[in-house]
Design a protein around this motif. Structure first.
Motif, short mmCIF file in Angstrom:
data_model
loop_
_atom_site.label_atom_id
_atom_site.label_comp_id
_atom_site.label_asym_id
_atom_site.label_seq_id
_atom_site.Cartn_x
_atom_site.Cartn_y
_atom_site.Cartn_z
N MET A 425 -96.08 -22.98 -36.29
CA MET A 425 -96.89 -21.79 -36.56
C MET A 425 -96.84 -20.82 -35.39
SD MET A 425 -98.02 -22.02 -39.60
CE MET A 425 -99.14 -20.62 -39.50
N GLY A 426 -96.85 -21.37 -34.17
CA GLY A 426 -96.75 -20.51 -33.00
C GLY A 426 -95.45 -19.73 -32.96
N SER A 427 -94.36 -20.36 -33.37
CA SER A 427 -93.06 -19.68 -33.38
C SER A 427 -92.96 -18.63 -34.48
CB SER A 427 -91.93 -20.69 -33.53
OG SER A 427 -91.60 -21.26 -32.29
N ILE A 428 -93.58 -18.91 -35.63
CA ILE A 428 -93.63 -17.89 -36.69
C ILE A 428 -94.36 -16.65 -36.18
CG2 ILE A 428 -94.62 -17.34 -38.95
CD1 ILE A 428 -94.11 -20.26 -39.76
N GLN A 429 -95.47 -16.88 -35.49
CA GLN A 429 -96.23 -15.76 -34.93
C GLN A 429 -95.45 -15.04 -33.84
OE1 GLN A 429 -99.69 -17.88 -33.65
NE2 GLN A 429 -100.31 -18.41 -35.73
N ALA A 430 -94.72 -15.80 -33.01
CA ALA A 430 -93.90 -15.18 -31.97
C ALA A 430 -92.78 -14.34 -32.58
CB ALA A 430 -93.30 -16.27 -31.06
N PHE A 431 -92.15 -14.86 -33.64
CA PHE A 431 -91.13 -14.10 -34.35
C PHE A 431 -91.71 -12.80 -34.88
CE2 PHE A 431 -89.22 -12.98 -38.45
CZ PHE A 431 -87.91 -12.76 -38.08
N ALA A 432 -92.91 -12.89 -35.48
CA ALA A 432 -93.55 -11.69 -36.04
C ALA A 432 -93.87 -10.69 -34.93
CB ALA A 432 -94.83 -12.09 -36.78
N SER A 433 -94.39 -11.17 -33.79
CA SER A 433 -94.76 -10.24 -32.72
C SER A 433 -93.54 -9.53 -32.14
CB SER A 433 -95.51 -10.99 -31.61
OG SER A 433 -94.66 -11.88 -30.92
N LEU A 434 -92.41 -10.22 -32.06
CA LEU A 434 -91.18 -9.61 -31.54
C LEU A 434 -90.55 -8.67 -32.56
CD1 LEU A 434 -89.65 -12.68 -29.69
CD2 LEU A 434 -90.29 -10.52 -28.62
N GLN A 435 -90.53 -9.10 -33.82
CA GLN A 435 -89.90 -8.29 -34.84
C GLN A 435 -90.74 -7.05 -35.16
OE1 GLN A 435 -86.84 -9.10 -35.62
NE2 GLN A 435 -86.62 -7.22 -36.79
N LEU A 436 -92.05 -7.13 -34.92
CA LEU A 436 -92.94 -5.99 -35.18
C LEU A 436 -93.09 -5.08 -33.96
CD1 LEU A 436 -95.79 -7.77 -37.20
CD2 LEU A 436 -94.10 -6.15 -38.09
N PHE A 437 -92.39 -5.41 -32.88
CA PHE A 437 -92.55 -4.62 -31.66
C PHE A 437 -92.24 -3.13 -31.90
CE2 PHE A 437 -90.45 -2.88 -27.79
CZ PHE A 437 -91.56 -2.84 -26.97
N SER A 438 -91.07 -2.84 -32.45
CA SER A 438 -90.71 -1.43 -32.71
C SER A 438 -91.56 -0.80 -33.81
CB SER A 438 -89.22 -1.32 -33.07
OG SER A 438 -88.42 -1.67 -31.95
N PRO A 439 -91.78 -1.48 -34.98
CA PRO A 439 -92.64 -0.89 -36.00
C PRO A 439 -94.07 -0.62 -35.52
CG PRO A 439 -91.33 -2.65 -36.96
CD PRO A 439 -91.11 -2.70 -35.49
N MET A 440 -94.66 -1.54 -34.76
CA MET A 440 -96.02 -1.33 -34.25
C MET A 440 -96.05 -0.18 -33.25
SD MET A 440 -97.50 -5.22 -33.77
CE MET A 440 -99.09 -4.66 -33.12
N GLN A 441 -95.00 -0.07 -32.45
CA GLN A 441 -94.93 1.02 -31.49
C GLN A 441 -94.83 2.37 -32.20
OE1 GLN A 441 -91.53 1.01 -28.74
NE2 GLN A 441 -92.99 0.94 -27.07
N ASN A 442 -94.07 2.40 -33.29
CA ASN A 442 -93.94 3.64 -34.06
C ASN A 442 -95.23 3.99 -34.80
OD1 ASN A 442 -91.25 3.90 -33.25
ND2 ASN A 442 -90.48 2.76 -35.03
N LEU A 443 -95.89 2.96 -35.32
CA LEU A 443 -97.11 3.19 -36.11
C LEU A 443 -98.32 3.50 -35.22
CD1 LEU A 443 -98.55 3.12 -38.89
CD2 LEU A 443 -98.92 0.67 -38.50
N LEU A 444 -98.49 2.72 -34.17
CA LEU A 444 -99.69 2.83 -33.33
C LEU A 444 -99.49 3.73 -32.13
CD1 LEU A 444 -100.64 -0.98 -33.25
CD2 LEU A 444 -101.64 0.78 -34.71
N THR A 445 -98.28 4.14 -31.86
CA THR A 445 -97.83 4.78 -30.63
C THR A 445 -97.75 3.73 -29.53
OG1 THR A 445 -99.95 5.43 -29.65
CG2 THR A 445 -98.97 6.96 -31.27
N GLU A 446 -97.05 4.05 -28.47
CA GLU A 446 -96.87 3.09 -27.39
C GLU A 446 -98.21 2.72 -26.75
OE1 GLU A 446 -94.01 2.61 -23.40
OE2 GLU A 446 -93.93 4.43 -24.65
N ALA A 447 -99.06 3.72 -26.54
CA ALA A 447 -100.38 3.46 -25.96
C ALA A 447 -101.22 2.60 -26.89
CB ALA A 447 -101.09 4.78 -25.68
N GLY A 448 -101.17 2.88 -28.19
CA GLY A 448 -101.94 2.12 -29.15
C GLY A 448 -101.51 0.65 -29.21
N LEU A 449 -100.21 0.39 -29.04
CA LEU A 449 -99.72 -0.98 -29.02
C LEU A 449 -100.32 -1.76 -27.85
CD1 LEU A 449 -97.75 -3.20 -30.04
CD2 LEU A 449 -96.03 -2.21 -28.53
N TYR A 450 -100.34 -1.14 -26.67
CA TYR A 450 -100.89 -1.82 -25.50
C TYR A 450 -102.40 -2.01 -25.62
CZ TYR A 450 -96.33 -0.67 -23.53
OH TYR A 450 -94.97 -0.55 -23.31
N TRP A 451 -103.09 -1.05 -26.20
CA TRP A 451 -104.53 -1.21 -26.42
C TRP A 451 -104.81 -2.34 -27.42
CZ3 TRP A 451 -105.27 4.78 -26.81
CH2 TRP A 451 -105.46 5.29 -25.52
#
Length: 477
Positions: A425-451
């Motif tokens: 389960m931890g690896s599934i979540q790690a895969f999701a966090s890495l694969q969502l890095f660019s989409p989350m950055q685009n959706l939330l903005t770079e600052a929003g991702l870090y917040w």
């Protein structure tokens, strides 16, 4: 009674066993941070070992980082059966084989697809070795040093992470993988075969005489071996003859699994794996004076320092306190990074060209800046400093502790299967966090991702205080 010098000698021998067991994790650490070397290298020169060119989109670059966690899923599932059926020691040898094949594919890759397949196979090694090596260390270590022993795995992983980035400066991305092949060959052919089998595994499988011999070697003359064997049997008797996976739904086991699921979720969405795989990309958008590879080395070196400091304090301070401290540092680091990114983007000044009608030169143009001229001083060091603080925070708790608790939360009879489910389960979540890095950055903005990472760390502090059980100094069977 065992003297102080004898105990130190025995702990020294155990430490050598921990280092030998964890040596394969140098290659795992290289795999985790290898995308930084790959991303930095292909921007300058995208040629392969055979001289052909390799192309990689942003989505595929995300996959290069996250594919190792996708590959770990079958690795974890297979390891849950393998470690119980074949034993801890030989499972570590088997775990090295897909890593060897994966690194070879990457070395000889002609396309990004071959790289991704190689990363998948390295992920299978990551999953299998994670269950086998961590289970083995928990079972051979004395209770007083078990936490520190478990951190050795993470320490060796950071050695690999720093090594791959340092090697990435003089070497090409495919040449770095040749080094990984050599390390894995030494590990599975020389080091692991010299180790004894786990004594608790021998007890559970009915090989008591072998278990006694190993326990005398590990625990010393001051321990009543017969009493120790009796306690091990008692802790495992309820689950000794479990068949299948139905035991995972028992109330107490399920509660511990759910606690670990939540802990892995918090760790992964505070950027634990994102920092390792994407440091170069995270700093690429800032006007950093340092080279991207050098910056990634600095961040990874901080991960090593944090793991080393954790090794010294974990058994004294305890798992809960280390994790709370870790999450506090992450909360501050990501809040500062998000705030800096937000205001730096707001203050970005675009040049405006204004035509000036001057008698002497009616067609001349002068470049003006709206309101503020560009300053000589630069604050571009701030993103690197924040990432280094975040790396220190995650290496002191949120990164290693979910992995340390996974084998500690369950008795020997079901340890490998229960651990494989939690780490799966931890690896599934790690895969999701890495694969969502660019989409989350685009959706939330770079600052929003870090917040978002910062808020997750805040939630994690409360979660740790409410739900996490302390295992420091306790017998885990």
């Amino acid at each position: 009674m065992e003297s102080v010098s004898e105990r130190r000698m025995r702990y020294g021998k155990q430490s050598l066993m921990f280092l030998a067991t964890s040596f394969g994790y140098i290659s795992v650490g290289m795999s985790l941070t290898w995308p930084n070397a790959f991303a930095s290298d292909v921007r300058v020169n995208n040629s392969t070992f055979f001289g052909t060119e390799i192309a990689c989109s942003d989505w595929q670059m995300d996959m290069v980082g996250s594919m190792i966690f996708l590959g770990s899923l079958p690795g974890f599932l297979f390891a849950g059966w393998l470690v119980r059926a074949l034993g801890r020691r030989w499972s570590m040898v088997v775990a090295s084989l897909p890593g060897l094949l994966g690194a070879l594919l990457i070395c000889l890759a002609l396309s990004i697809e071959m790289v991704l397949v190689g990363r998948f196979l390295e992920g299978a090694m990551f999953g299998m070795m994670g269950v086998a090596a961590r289970t083995y260390i928990v079972e051979i270590a004395d209770t007083e040093i078990r936490g520190s022993a478990s951190v050795v795995v993470n320490l060796m992983m950071q050695v690999g992470s720093v090594s791959v980035l340092a090697l990435g400066i003089p070497l090409r991305w495919y040449q770095v993988s040749f080094v990984s092949i050599g390390l894995l060959a030494c590990y599975c052919l020389l080091l692991v075969p010299s180790l004894p089998e786990s004594p608790t595994y021998l007890v559970v499988t009915g090989k008591e005489e072998e278990a006694k011999a190993v326990l005398r070697r590990l625990r010393g003359p001051g321990v009543d071996i017969s009493k120790l064997l009796q306690n091990l049997k008692k802790q495992n008797e309820a689950l000794q003859n479990t068949v299948g996976w139905g035991f995972l739904l028992q109330r107490d086991i399920l509660r511990r699994e759910l606690i670990l699921f939540g802990l892995f979720l918090i760790a992964n969405f505070t950027g634990v794996q994102v920092i390792k795989a994407n440091t170069a990309r995270m700093l690429a958008s800032s006007d950093l004076a340092l080279d991207g590879k050098l910056s990634a080395i600095l961040v990874t070196f901080v991960l090593f320092v944090g793991n080393f400091f954790m090794l010294l304090i974990l058994d004294r301070v305890g798992r809960r306190r280390c994790l709370v401290l870790s999450l506090c540092l992450l909360l501050v680091a990501y809040a500062a990074l998000g705030t800096f990114t937000f205001y730096s983007q707001q203050d970005t000044v675009l040049p405006v060209e204004i035509e000036l009608s001057v008698f002497a030169d009616a067609n001349s143009t002068v470049e003006y800046f709206y309101e503020n001229p560009p300053a000589e001083t630069s604050w571009s060091w701030v993103p690197l400093a924040c990432l280094m603080l975040a790396a220190l925070g995650q290496s002191m708790g949120s990164g290693p502790i979910p992995w340390i608790l996974s084998p500690e939360y369950f008795p020997t009879a079901i340890r490998s299967q229960a651990m494989c489910i939690c780490t799966l389960m931890g690896s599934i979540q790690a895969f999701a966090s890495l694969q969502l890095f660019s989409p989350m950055q685009n959706l939330l903005t770079e600052a929003g991702l870090y917040w978002t990472y910062s808020c997750t760390a805040g939630v994690g502090i409360v979660y740790t205080l409410l739900f996490l059980e302390e295992t420091s100094g306790a017998s885990v069977g």
